[in-house]
Design an enzyme around this catalytic site. Structure first.
Site, PDB file in Angstrom:
ATOM      1  N   GLY A 241       0.824  -1.195   0.000  1.00 10.65           N
ATOM      2  CA  GLY A 241       0.000   0.000   0.000  1.00 10.65           C
ATOM      3  C   GLY A 241       0.859   1.246   0.000  1.00 10.65           C
ATOM      4  N   PRO A 242       0.235   2.420  -0.100  1.00  9.58           N
ATOM      5  CA  PRO A 242       1.000   3.672  -0.123  1.00  9.58           C
ATOM      6  C   PRO A 242       1.757   3.879   1.177  1.00  9.58           C
ATOM      7  CG  PRO A 242      -1.296   4.016  -0.796  1.00  9.58           C
ATOM      8  CD  PRO A 242      -1.213   2.632  -0.236  1.00  9.58           C
ATOM      9  N   THR A 245       0.367   4.184   5.482  1.00  8.62           N
ATOM     10  CA  THR A 245      -0.952   3.600   5.726  1.00  8.62           C
ATOM     11  C   THR A 245      -0.965   2.620   6.889  1.00  8.62           C
ATOM     12  OG1 THR A 245      -0.456   1.991   3.981  1.00  8.62           O
ATOM     13  CG2 THR A 245      -1.771   3.910   3.366  1.00  8.62           C
ATOM     14  N   GLY A 246       0.189   2.295   7.463  1.00 10.52           N
ATOM     15  CA  GLY A 246       0.205   1.474   8.670  1.00 10.52           C
ATOM     16  C   GLY A 246       0.708   0.065   8.477  1.00 10.52           C
ATOM     17  N   LYS A 247       1.492  -0.205   7.431  1.00 12.48           N
ATOM     18  CA  LYS A 247       1.980  -1.571   7.202  1.00 12.48           C
ATOM     19  C   LYS A 247       2.942  -1.998   8.308  1.00 12.48           C
ATOM     20  CE  LYS A 247       3.563  -0.376   3.182  1.00 12.48           C
ATOM     21  NZ  LYS A 247       3.063   1.016   3.163  1.00 12.48           N
ATOM     22  N   GLU A 464      -7.366  33.039  -6.539  1.00 13.57           N
ATOM     23  CA  GLU A 464      -8.028  32.028  -5.714  1.00 13.57           C
ATOM     24  C   GLU A 464      -9.545  32.164  -5.793  1.00 13.57           C
ATOM     25  OE1 GLU A 464      -6.366  29.655  -4.635  1.00 13.57           O
ATOM     26  OE2 GLU A 464      -4.390  30.529  -4.982  1.00 13.57           O
ATOM     27  N   HIS A 467     -10.740  30.275  -8.856  1.00 19.46           N
ATOM     28  CA  HIS A 467     -10.865  28.834  -8.610  1.00 19.46           C
ATOM     29  C   HIS A 467     -12.175  28.519  -7.890  1.00 19.46           C
ATOM     30  CE1 HIS A 467      -6.990  27.651 -10.041  1.00 19.46           C
ATOM     31  NE2 HIS A 467      -6.304  28.335  -9.133  1.00 19.46           N
ATOM     32  N   ASP A 539      -1.515  25.009 -11.782  1.00 18.88           N
ATOM     33  CA  ASP A 539      -2.871  24.687 -12.236  1.00 18.88           C
ATOM     34  C   ASP A 539      -2.853  24.128 -13.660  1.00 18.88           C
ATOM     35  OD1 ASP A 539      -3.721  25.811  -9.821  1.00 18.88           O
ATOM     36  OD2 ASP A 539      -3.835  27.802 -10.709  1.00 18.88           O
TER      37      ASP A 539
END
Length: 756
Positions: A241-242, A245-247, A464, A467, A539
């Site tokens: 996983g990224p 994430t808690g591996k 801003e 946007h 952007d």
């Protein structure tokens, strides 16, 4: 009956107890010296240090035991000619003459003693021989050079000793400072059940992965529960996983809950500069793990050693490949009876070797993704434990405002909030601290030292505002939750567009809206100042990436069609991550570029038209930003309550010739249940009379957009004309071109547009 003080005990035990107490006292010098000697002997530098000391002793001894002192050649010849020499000895080859004098030789206040020596060069050999013959010596000897055993030993052992010390030092560096022969041993850290640090209760937001690992724990605790049904314990579990994430946290929880020895090692700890070290460490690790009744081996960042074989310059002789081969054999080789479960973690599962991923090695491959809203709330509660949180803080709302955050990000948010509260000498963590912490994690710390002039602040406010206004006017964009013109990180300002719920896919209309409000900042600068700035570069990059993916990856272009263009990442050296290979023709590439350009132009035109239709609201928003610098969701909603929204986008078909249909999708069971509840609550209605269908309406051409009428000034007329004066007249702009498929990188968890 006691024994008087000072008298010996009859059985002699009293002195023995005193001696024993003295020997057992840890503070006695004897015990301290023994501990020091033991520590010194077990030191890795003891033997090379002792060898160096011995060699230095030999050198010093040979230096200080020199039998004579050297004098000049002329002095030695003069002593011979003056008949002051008792005996002489000539060393052939060294061209050295040793003289034993009748009396001490003195030079000034320096007494040379009765033994001196001098050296001569070859041309003066005859002169030395004549001086010897005329000196009337008692004894005269010619002696060939005989090297002493000590000198020969020193000359032989000194290079060997230096090389050995260098080798010892290098091996100590490779082996982490331990003994020389331990560099091929495993570097794994062993944890037992007596040292738990993290429990399953400390892990939140990854329920599926937690359930799989809890089952692994049950395999080890109650194997009969599964073996009675013929089930086999899985050999390995791969967590991917990224980052954040808690591996690794899951592996720590397994270490705290397993109840069996837990070995932890990094993939990079296997491979070293010496050939064969990695494979040796793998063998040693599994040998140690198999010696236990049951054990778990955790390999963090396994992609460092488990990358696909046959890639790169090394080929089959690559040290990393040898290490991987040994790992494959240990996990599922000829010796299949193993009580070791391997847990590995990586964020690059695509580069791992297929032999490593097959069943029998990593039987279970568990994806650990970013948590959903409920998972984020649970993670926040875990990290909020032990911190003084104000009663006004709603962690559910905080979870709602942090889509896409990983567990590490959320832990960082709570820690930053605590640090900010401590910086302000506060006692409880309030909403203000958490809001600032979220901004710091997303965009970096506020740049209070970056002072912009009034014109740059105004350009940033309109940028801003462009946007935000375009996002508010579109039908498929998420709500605008925050706008600020305070510099933060590398951005001069930013706009947050956050969805209300977690999203796991993005539709074509949503991608078009993302591209349109990404171009809103550039369009606002063009409309108001007629001189765009470089602040829209980020952007434009995001919009271009989105358009390219729509055309080449998502099949959302009617011209290109539902075709995947571009090959997978090449693998030149690292097993992945190389440049994408182009597998289509130059003519197709030209069409792709044209489609991307058309999508960007359409998004730009759409943003331009929205801002023209809502120029009064744009001015009002820019004025509020210049006044307050930061606007939150409620303030933004008040300003946008009168926004003129764009109509719904037309239905899109990838091919215009396909038959059109307007049949709606079926209603989900939850939708039918809600309708049933409403019908039960609503009062009975009178029966309606059927009405004949109306004739189809005639299509009336739409007139071109007219300029907005002048409006009252927002402030007094003396203020800046771009904000305070009435909205100016602008020429008509044509409607957007024919609808084309457009792209924007699918931002499933919210969007943020920066000007910087």
């Amino acid at each position: 009956m006691g024994v008087p003080a000072g008298m010996p005990h009859p059985n002699g035990l009293q002195p023995q107890r005193k001696d024993k107490a003295l020997a057992q006292n840890p503070n006695t010098p004897q015990k301290g010296s023994e501990a020091f000697l033991k520590k010194l002997i077990h030191s890795s530098w003891f033997f090379p240090g002792a060898a160096i000391v011995v060699m230095l002793g030999f050198l010093m001894a040979s230096f200080f035991t020199q039998p004579s002192r050297q004098v000049d050649t002329n002095v030695g010849l003069q002593l011979l000619n003056d008949h002051q020499v008792k005996s002489a000895k000539i060393y052939d080859g060294d061209q050295r003459v040793e003289l034993q004098l009748k009396d001490d030789y003195k030079k000034g206040n320096d007494n040379y003693g009765k033994s001196v020596r001098f050296y001569y060069v070859q041309p003066r050999g005859d002169e030395v021989a004549k001086a010897m013959e005329s000196a009337e010596l008692e004894s005269y000897t010619d002696q060939p050079v005989e090297h002493s055993f000590l000198g020969s030993l020193v000359s032989l052992l000194l290079p060997i000793l230096l090389f050995g010390v260098l080798f010892w030092f290098l091996m100590g560096r490779v082996g982490g400072g331990s003994s020389v022969m331990s560099f091929s041993k495993s570097r794994a850290k062993k944890f037992t059940k007596d040292k738990p640090e993290v429990r399953f209760s400390d892990v939140a937001g990854v329920d599926e992965a937690l359930a799989e690992l809890e089952e692994v724990r049950e395999f080890l605790a109650e194997p009969e529960k599964f073996t009675r049904l013929g089930a086999k314990i899985p050999k390995g579990v791969l967590l991917y996983g990224p980052p954040g994430t808690g591996k690794t946290l899951l592996a720590k929880a397994v270490a705290g809950e397993a109840g069996v020895p837990f070995y932890s090692i990094s993939g990079s700890d296997f491979v070293e500069m010496f050939v064969g070290v990695g494979a040796s460490r793998v063998r040693d690790l599994f040998k140690e793990a198999k010696s236990d009744p049951a054990a778990i081996v955790f390999v963090d960042e396994i992609d460092a050693v488990g990358r696909r074989r046959g890639v790169g310059m090394g080929g089959g002789n690559d040290e990393r490949e040898q290490t991987l081969n040994q790992l494959l054999v240990e996990m599922d080789g000829f010796d299949g009876n193993s009580n070791v479960i391997v847990i590995a973690a990586t964020n690059r599962p695509d580069v791992l070797d297929p032999a490593l991923l097959r069943p029998g090695r990593f039987d279970r491959q568990i994806g650990v993704d970013a948590p959903d809203m409920q998972g984020r709330e649970h993670i926040l509660r875990v990290h909020a434990a032990g911190k003084p949180i104000a009663n006004t803080v709603d962690l559910a709302q905080v979870a709602k405002r942090t889509p896409g955050f990983t567990g590490a990000d959320l832990a960082n948010v709570m820690n930053e909030a605590a640090l900010l509260t401590a910086r302000d000498n506060g006692n409880v963590i309030d909403d203000r601290a958490i809001d600032e912490a979220i901004d710091r994690v997303m965009a970096g710390p506020q740049r209070s030292s970056r002072i912009m002039n009034e014109h740059e602040r105004k350009v940033t406010a309109y940028h801003e505002g462009g946007h935000a206004l375009v996002a508010a006017a579109l039908r498929n964009s998420a709500p605008v939750t925050k706008i600020t013109i305070l510099p933060r990180g590398r951005a001069l300002g930013y706009t947050m567009v956050m969805p209300q719920d977690d999203k796991y896919s993005t539709t074509r209309h949503e991608l078009l809206d993302q591209m349109a409000y990404a171009m809103g900042g550039r369009a606002a600068e063009e409309i108001v100042f007629h001189d765009p700035s470089t602040g829209a570069s980020n952007d434009i990059q995001k919009a271009t990436d989105t358009a390219r993916k729509m055309v080449t990856d998502y099949g959302m272009s009617a011209v290109i069609g539902s075709v995947k263009l571009g090959g997978e990442d090449t693998e030149p050296f690292l097993g992945g991550g190389g440049a994408s290979a182009r597998n289509y023709s130059d003519a197709t590439a030209a069409k792709v570029d044209a489609e991307i350009r058309a999508l960007l132009e359409q998004a730009h035109d759409e943003a331009f038209q929205i801002l023209l239709e809502n120029r009064d609201i744009l001015d009002r928003l820019a004025f509020a930003l210049l006044e307050k610098e930061t606007l939150l969701e409620n303030e933004i909603a008040e300003i946008f309550k009168d926004v003129r929204k764009r109509p719904e986008r037309e239905h899109w078909y990838s091919k215009p010739t396909r038959e059109r249909t307007d049949i709606p999708p079926v209603k989900a069971p939850s939708e039918l249940a809600k309708e049933a509840e409403k019908s039960e609550e609503a009062p009975a209605e009178a029966p309606t009379v059927p009405v004949a269908p109306a004739a189809p309406a005639q299509q009336v051409p739409v007139a071109p957009t007219q300029p907005l009428p002048p409006q009252a000034p927002l402030t007094d007329p003396d203020a800046d004309p771009t904000v305070a004066m009435p909205t100016q007249q602008y020429p008509n702009y044509p409607a957007p071109p024919e609808h084309r498929p457009e792209n924007g990188t699918p931002n499933q968890n919210g969007a943020e547009n920066e000007r910087g």
